[in-house]
Design a protein around this motif. Structure first.
Motif, PDB file in Angstrom:
ATOM      1  N   TRP A   1       0.838  -1.203   0.000  1.00 56.38           N
ATOM      2  CA  TRP A   1       0.000   0.000   0.000  1.00 56.38           C
ATOM      3  C   TRP A   1       0.875   1.255   0.000  1.00 56.38           C
ATOM      4  O   TRP A   1       0.650   2.197  -0.756  1.00 56.38           O
ATOM      5  CB  TRP A   1      -0.918  -0.032   1.218  1.00 56.38           C
ATOM      6  CG  TRP A   1      -2.042   0.969   1.171  1.00 56.38           C
ATOM      7  CD1 TRP A   1      -2.213   1.991   0.276  1.00 56.38           C
ATOM      8  CD2 TRP A   1      -3.163   1.038   2.054  1.00 56.38           C
ATOM      9  NE1 TRP A   1      -3.355   2.697   0.541  1.00 56.38           N
ATOM     10  CE2 TRP A   1      -3.965   2.124   1.632  1.00 56.38           C
ATOM     11  CE3 TRP A   1      -3.563   0.292   3.160  1.00 56.38           C
ATOM     12  CZ2 TRP A   1      -5.141   2.483   2.291  1.00 56.38           C
ATOM     13  CZ3 TRP A   1      -4.737   0.642   3.812  1.00 56.38           C
ATOM     14  CH2 TRP A   1      -5.514   1.725   3.370  1.00 56.38           C
TER      15      TRP A   1
ATOM     16  N   HIS B   1      -1.805   3.095  -3.404  1.00 58.72           N
ATOM     17  CA  HIS B   1      -3.216   2.735  -3.548  1.00 58.72           C
ATOM     18  C   HIS B   1      -3.456   1.446  -2.775  1.00 58.72           C
ATOM     19  O   HIS B   1      -2.522   0.691  -2.491  1.00 58.72           O
ATOM     20  CB  HIS B   1      -3.619   2.565  -5.019  1.00 58.72           C
ATOM     21  CG  HIS B   1      -2.847   1.529  -5.773  1.00 58.72           C
ATOM     22  ND1 HIS B   1      -3.039   0.172  -5.612  1.00 58.72           N
ATOM     23  CD2 HIS B   1      -1.863   1.653  -6.702  1.00 58.72           C
ATOM     24  CE1 HIS B   1      -2.222  -0.495  -6.404  1.00 58.72           C
ATOM     25  NE2 HIS B   1      -1.489   0.374  -7.076  1.00 58.72           N
TER      26      HIS B   1
ATOM     27  N   SER C   1      -5.435  -4.305  -6.300  1.00 63.87           N
ATOM     28  CA  SER C   1      -5.655  -3.840  -7.670  1.00 63.87           C
ATOM     29  C   SER C   1      -5.397  -4.906  -8.721  1.00 63.87           C
ATOM     30  O   SER C   1      -5.741  -4.718  -9.884  1.00 63.87           O
ATOM     31  CB  SER C   1      -4.762  -2.627  -7.957  1.00 63.87           C
ATOM     32  OG  SER C   1      -3.399  -2.986  -7.878  1.00 63.87           O
TER      33      SER C   1
ATOM     34  N   LYS D   1      -9.283   3.677 -10.787  1.00 66.26           N
ATOM     35  CA  LYS D   1      -9.049   4.928 -10.062  1.00 66.26           C
ATOM     36  C   LYS D   1     -10.372   5.456  -9.535  1.00 66.26           C
ATOM     37  O   LYS D   1     -10.944   6.422 -10.047  1.00 66.26           O
ATOM     38  CB  LYS D   1      -8.360   5.945 -10.970  1.00 66.26           C
ATOM     39  CG  LYS D   1      -6.934   5.542 -11.351  1.00 66.26           C
ATOM     40  CD  LYS D   1      -6.286   6.577 -12.258  1.00 66.26           C
ATOM     41  CE  LYS D   1      -4.860   6.173 -12.608  1.00 66.26           C
ATOM     42  NZ  LYS D   1      -4.207   7.146 -13.529  1.00 66.26           N
TER      43      LYS D   1
END
Length: 278
Positions: A57, A62, A66, A129
């Motif tokens: 992270w 982020h 993902s 996003k």
């Protein structure tokens, strides 16, 4: 430097999960270890996996869900967390002999089978996003891990039932009842998360693609998974199913979950194929 730290933590994760698995096997089969050894090893594994996710992270900027690699790491952490909570609530450690080998296998698959280019941190693609990344993906992964755990207990019930069908004793009967009960409870815990994950995914899909439902392979299999476990819970609550019939249905759920979670990614088809293309 960051990659080296990740590598070190990853190796510690592998080692801690391997030791945890061995300790649980020794504890359950030979009964020569204290609970403190197995439980302490489980806590260490959980902390190392949490640190691994935290480092990902920090390095990626982020939330680390993902791609396929990060999502499997998250599932390993959730599985150890579920095991931790069950052992705290039941004061027993029999779940470890079922769950720790599976967690270790998932971690090994993630570390050694997934190509290195998919393990390295990449910038988020435009579709990810969004603030829905944490909400939707995290909830779905918690549901997958919970349902996997509950389904594993159902499979264990079926195996023990058929192995000891003709020579079953009172103690084995009591243990089968525990397996069936905790399988039901854990699946009952994961099902609302699956429902919430599908609903949040529909809202996010409308924002990203302009449609709440596109019959994408991932969406379709998520719906199939939801229907199967809805039938499982419905038959238990309304018709009073328990034991073998219910466990057979839960065991089928184990296959459906993995098709939903991994199958679409391996095929590399559909709107959700950005996780990992083969």
């Amino acid at each position: 430097m960051c990659e080296m730290i990740e590598t070190v933590v990853s190796n510690f994760g592998f080692l801690s999960l391997f030791i945890t698995m061995i300790l649980y096997c020794i504890k359950i089969t030979l009964k020569t270890l204290s609970k403190n050894w197995t439980f302490g090893s489980l806590i260490i594994s959980n902390i190392i996996l949490f640190c691994f996710l935290s480092i990902r992270w920090y390095n990626s900027h982020h939330f680390p869900v993902s791609n396929f690699y990060e999502s499997l790491l998250f599932i390993c952490w959730v599985l150890t967390s579920i095991q931790f909570c069950v052992e705290i609530s039941t004061k027993q450690n029999w779940l470890g002999i079922i769950l720790t080998p599976v967690t270790f296998i998932i971690y090994c698959f993630n570390s050694f089978y997934i190509p290195l280019q998919f393990q390295t941190i990449q910038p988020l693609i435009p579709a990810l996003k969004s603030n829905w990344l944490i909400m939707h993906v995290t909830v779905m992964l918690v549901s997958y891990a919970s349902l996997i755990c509950g389904s594993l207990l159902a499979i264990a019930f079926c195996c023990l039932f058929y192995l000891h069908l003709k020579c079953i004793s009172y103690n084995k009967t009591q243990f089968l009842k525990k397996l069936d009960n905790y399988s039901y409870r854990i699946i009952g815990f994961g099902f609302p998360f699956l429902t919430l994950g599908i609903l949040s995914g529909a809202i996010w899909a409308n924002e990203a693609w302009g449609s709440y439902w596109s019959w994408d392979p991932k969406e379709t299999w998520a719906l199939i998974t939801w229907i199967l476990f809805a039938i499982y819970l419905h038959t238990r609550y309304i018709y009073g199913w328990s034991g073998l019939k219910s466990s057979l249905l839960g065991s089928l759920g184990f296959i459906i979950i993995w098709i939903c979670y991994i199958g679409v990614n391996l095929l590399g088809k559909g709107l959700h194929s950005y996780g990992w293309l083969v």
